[in-house]
Design a protein around this motif. Structure first.
Motif, mmCIF file in Angstrom:
data_model
loop_
_atom_site.group_PDB
_atom_site.id
_atom_site.type_symbol
_atom_site.label_atom_id
_atom_site.label_comp_id
_atom_site.label_asym_id
_atom_site.label_seq_id
_atom_site.Cartn_x
_atom_site.Cartn_y
_atom_site.Cartn_z
ATOM 1 N N ARG A 94 -6.807 -10.324 -46.464
ATOM 2 C CA ARG A 94 -6.622 -11.441 -47.395
ATOM 3 C C ARG A 94 -7.118 -11.063 -48.794
ATOM 4 N NH1 ARG A 94 -5.437 -16.434 -45.016
ATOM 5 N NH2 ARG A 94 -6.095 -17.496 -46.913
ATOM 6 N N ASP A 95 -6.222 -11.235 -49.776
ATOM 7 C CA ASP A 95 -6.536 -10.983 -51.199
ATOM 8 C C ASP A 95 -6.944 -9.535 -51.483
ATOM 9 O OD1 ASP A 95 -6.103 -13.725 -51.917
ATOM 10 O OD2 ASP A 95 -8.081 -14.199 -51.080
ATOM 11 N N ALA A 96 -6.602 -8.603 -50.593
ATOM 12 C CA ALA A 96 -6.923 -7.186 -50.820
ATOM 13 C C ALA A 96 -5.935 -6.554 -51.787
ATOM 14 C CB ALA A 96 -6.914 -6.429 -49.494
ATOM 15 N N ASN A 97 -6.372 -5.499 -52.466
ATOM 16 C CA ASN A 97 -5.508 -4.744 -53.373
ATOM 17 C C ASN A 97 -4.964 -3.525 -52.637
ATOM 18 O OD1 ASN A 97 -4.213 -3.409 -55.425
ATOM 19 N ND2 ASN A 97 -6.054 -2.930 -56.599
ATOM 20 N N LEU A 98 -3.681 -3.594 -52.245
ATOM 21 C CA LEU A 98 -3.016 -2.500 -51.550
ATOM 22 C C LEU A 98 -1.879 -1.938 -52.396
ATOM 23 C CD1 LEU A 98 -3.022 -4.314 -48.140
ATOM 24 C CD2 LEU A 98 -3.858 -1.982 -48.380
ATOM 25 N N SER A 99 -1.937 -2.181 -53.697
ATOM 26 C CA SER A 99 -0.863 -1.720 -54.571
ATOM 27 C C SER A 99 -0.779 -0.191 -54.558
ATOM 28 C CB SER A 99 -1.085 -2.220 -56.007
ATOM 29 O OG SER A 99 -2.319 -1.762 -56.529
ATOM 30 N N GLN A 100 0.458 0.318 -54.499
ATOM 31 C CA GLN A 100 0.747 1.753 -54.484
ATOM 32 C C GLN A 100 0.172 2.465 -53.255
ATOM 33 O OE1 GLN A 100 2.813 2.654 -56.904
ATOM 34 N NE2 GLN A 100 2.609 0.620 -57.808
ATOM 35 N N SER A 101 -0.250 1.718 -52.261
ATOM 36 C CA SER A 101 -0.795 2.349 -51.055
ATOM 37 C C SER A 101 0.323 2.868 -50.154
ATOM 38 C CB SER A 101 -1.664 1.352 -50.272
ATOM 39 O OG SER A 101 -0.883 0.230 -49.872
ATOM 40 N N ILE A 102 -0.034 3.776 -49.260
ATOM 41 C CA ILE A 102 0.933 4.364 -48.325
ATOM 42 C C ILE A 102 0.639 3.809 -46.933
ATOM 43 C CG2 ILE A 102 1.861 6.497 -47.341
ATOM 44 C CD1 ILE A 102 0.811 7.949 -49.851
ATOM 45 N N LEU A 103 1.586 3.030 -46.408
ATOM 46 C CA LEU A 103 1.423 2.405 -45.103
ATOM 47 C C LEU A 103 2.561 2.804 -44.167
ATOM 48 C CD1 LEU A 103 0.453 -0.888 -46.803
ATOM 49 C CD2 LEU A 103 -0.951 0.010 -44.947
ATOM 50 N N LYS A 104 3.090 3.997 -44.355
ATOM 51 C CA LYS A 104 4.225 4.465 -43.556
ATOM 52 C C LYS A 104 3.871 4.481 -42.065
ATOM 53 C CE LYS A 104 6.716 7.879 -45.065
ATOM 54 N NZ LYS A 104 7.173 9.200 -45.608
ATOM 55 N N LYS A 105 4.704 3.792 -41.281
ATOM 56 C CA LYS A 105 4.568 3.734 -39.821
ATOM 57 C C LYS A 105 3.211 3.202 -39.376
ATOM 58 C CE LYS A 105 8.027 7.286 -38.928
ATOM 59 N NZ LYS A 105 8.369 8.558 -38.220
ATOM 60 N N ALA A 106 2.566 2.412 -40.230
ATOM 61 C CA ALA A 106 1.293 1.797 -39.846
ATOM 62 C C ALA A 106 1.544 0.638 -38.880
ATOM 63 C CB ALA A 106 0.550 1.305 -41.081
ATOM 64 N N LYS A 107 0.580 0.363 -38.005
ATOM 65 C CA LYS A 107 0.675 -0.745 -37.057
ATOM 66 C C LYS A 107 -0.078 -1.927 -37.646
ATOM 67 C CE LYS A 107 0.957 2.335 -33.034
ATOM 68 N NZ LYS A 107 0.923 3.611 -33.806
ATOM 69 N N LEU A 108 0.689 -2.893 -38.181
ATOM 70 C CA LEU A 108 0.119 -4.058 -38.842
ATOM 71 C C LEU A 108 0.358 -5.332 -38.042
ATOM 72 C CD1 LEU A 108 1.247 -2.919 -42.355
ATOM 73 C CD2 LEU A 108 -1.083 -3.706 -41.934
ATOM 74 N N CYS A 109 0.572 -5.207 -36.749
ATOM 75 C CA CYS A 109 0.850 -6.363 -35.900
ATOM 76 C C CYS A 109 -0.288 -7.383 -36.008
ATOM 77 C CB CYS A 109 1.006 -5.945 -34.447
ATOM 78 S SG CYS A 109 2.060 -4.512 -34.180
ATOM 79 N N GLY A 110 0.056 -8.618 -36.339
ATOM 80 C CA GLY A 110 -0.942 -9.673 -36.395
ATOM 81 C C GLY A 110 -1.903 -9.588 -37.555
ATOM 82 N N ALA A 111 -1.679 -8.662 -38.496
ATOM 83 C CA ALA A 111 -2.579 -8.541 -39.662
ATOM 84 C C ALA A 111 -2.411 -9.733 -40.596
ATOM 85 C CB ALA A 111 -2.303 -7.243 -40.406
ATOM 86 N N ASP A 112 -3.471 -10.102 -41.281
ATOM 87 C CA ASP A 112 -3.430 -11.196 -42.259
ATOM 88 C C ASP A 112 -3.364 -10.590 -43.656
ATOM 89 O OD1 ASP A 112 -3.635 -13.434 -43.796
ATOM 90 O OD2 ASP A 112 -5.429 -14.222 -42.817
ATOM 91 N N LEU A 113 -2.158 -10.631 -44.255
ATOM 92 C CA LEU A 113 -1.934 -10.082 -45.590
ATOM 93 C C LEU A 113 -1.761 -11.195 -46.617
ATOM 94 C CD1 LEU A 113 0.435 -7.356 -44.252
ATOM 95 C CD2 LEU A 113 -1.531 -6.802 -45.674
ATOM 96 N N SER A 114 -2.251 -12.365 -46.305
ATOM 97 C CA SER A 114 -2.116 -13.505 -47.209
ATOM 98 C C SER A 114 -2.752 -13.209 -48.566
ATOM 99 C CB SER A 114 -2.779 -14.746 -46.604
ATOM 100 O OG SER A 114 -2.265 -15.034 -45.333
ATOM 101 N N GLY A 115 -1.961 -13.334 -49.610
ATOM 102 C CA GLY A 115 -2.475 -13.119 -50.962
ATOM 103 C C GLY A 115 -2.726 -11.674 -51.322
ATOM 104 N N ALA A 116 -2.384 -10.739 -50.442
ATOM 105 C CA ALA A 116 -2.623 -9.315 -50.720
ATOM 106 C C ALA A 116 -1.626 -8.788 -51.745
ATOM 107 C CB ALA A 116 -2.534 -8.499 -49.436
ATOM 108 N N ASP A 117 -2.059 -7.826 -52.537
ATOM 109 C CA ASP A 117 -1.191 -7.194 -53.537
ATOM 110 C C ASP A 117 -0.623 -5.910 -52.946
ATOM 111 O OD1 ASP A 117 0.114 -6.145 -55.696
ATOM 112 O OD2 ASP A 117 -1.611 -6.168 -57.059
#
Length: 275
Positions: A94-117
């Motif tokens: 929540r509200d994390a800065n993930l701009s320009q990050s590399i998430l290729k083939k990451a497992k984000l099942c059930g993750a809370d990305l609310s408000g994330a950049d």
């Protein structure tokens, strides 16, 4: 300190400075690292699950193949971090800065990305099933090949997004904007597109079986080679759309607005209902 990190078990290292350290495969599970500085650190393959990493600095850090499941990364700075193939199940971003990050083939099942950049992030091939995306910023993100099943993205703006080969089946996109989006070979089976703007989108060879496009704007969209069996195009705007080689068998075309029937000349319209 580096040896302590490699031992594992609970440690309280909140606000510590570990920038640039080589902590590959470190065991940091169930620890408190809130506010710590891991900028440019090597955490490849590290075990960091069930941790508190709130407001942590992980800029440019290498977290590829790391296990961060059930970790709290709310308001953390992960700009340009490498999280490819990482286990991020049920992580709080929540509200994390993930701009320009590399998430290729990451497992984000059930993750809370609310408000994330996630501006400019590479999410290609990532599994976002049941992830929370409310208020997330996705401008310029690469979503090619993502898995996002049974999601409700009512009213979202995917204008110009790259979603080539994405698996988005059984999702709700009512009143969503996919104008000019790249949806080639995407799995869009049983999707709700009611009143959506899909104008100019590339749906070449996409799976649109049982999709509901009623009242949607598909003007100038490319559906060549698409499989749209039993799709509902009731009152949809199909002017200028390309249906060459598309399979529209048993689809509902009632009151659809098109330039003329010639746009369906090269399509399979067996069993379609027109009036």
């Amino acid at each position: 300190m580096q040896n302590l990190l490699l031992l594992g078990g609970f440690v309280d290292l909140s606000w510590g400075d570990f920038s640039g350290l080589n902590l590959a495969k470190a065991n940091l599970r169930e620890s408190n690292l809130a506010g710590a500085n891991f900028a440019s650190a090597n955490l490849r393959g590290a075990k960091i699950f069930q941790n508190n990493l709130e407001v942590t600095n992980l800029r440019n850090a290498d977290l590829s193949e790391a296990n961060l499941s059930k970790t709290n990364l709310s308001s953390a700075d992960l700009q340009a971090a490498n999280l490819s193939r990482a286990n991020l199940r049920s992580v709080n971003f929540r509200d994390a800065n993930l701009s320009q990050s590399i998430l290729k083939k990451a497992k984000l099942c059930g993750a809370d990305l609310s408000g994330a950049d996630l501006t400019g992030a590479d999410l290609s091939g990532a599994d976002l099933s049941q992830a929370k995306l409310g208020g997330a910023k996705l401008a310029g993100a690469n979503l090619a090949g993502i898995k996002l099943i049974r999601s409700n993205l009512y009213g979202w703006d995917f204008n110009g997004f790259v979603l080539t080969g994405a698996n988005l089946r059984w999702s709700k996109f009512a009143r969503t904007c996919f104008q000019g989006a790249d949806l080639r070979r995407a799995n869009l089976e049983k999707n709700d597109w009611i009143n959506a703007d899909v104008s100019g989108a590339d749906l070449t060879e996409a799976n649109l079986c049982d999709a509901d496009f009623s009242k949607a704007n598909l003007s100038n969209a490319n559906l060549s080679g698409a499989v749209a069996k039993r799709a509902n195009f009731l009152k949809a705007n199909l002017s200028g759309a390309n249906f060459n080689g598309a399979n529209l068998s048993r689809s509902i075309m009632k009151q659809a607005n098109s330039d003329n029937r010639r746009i369906f000349a090269e399509a399979n319209c067996t069993g379609c209902s027109w009036n």
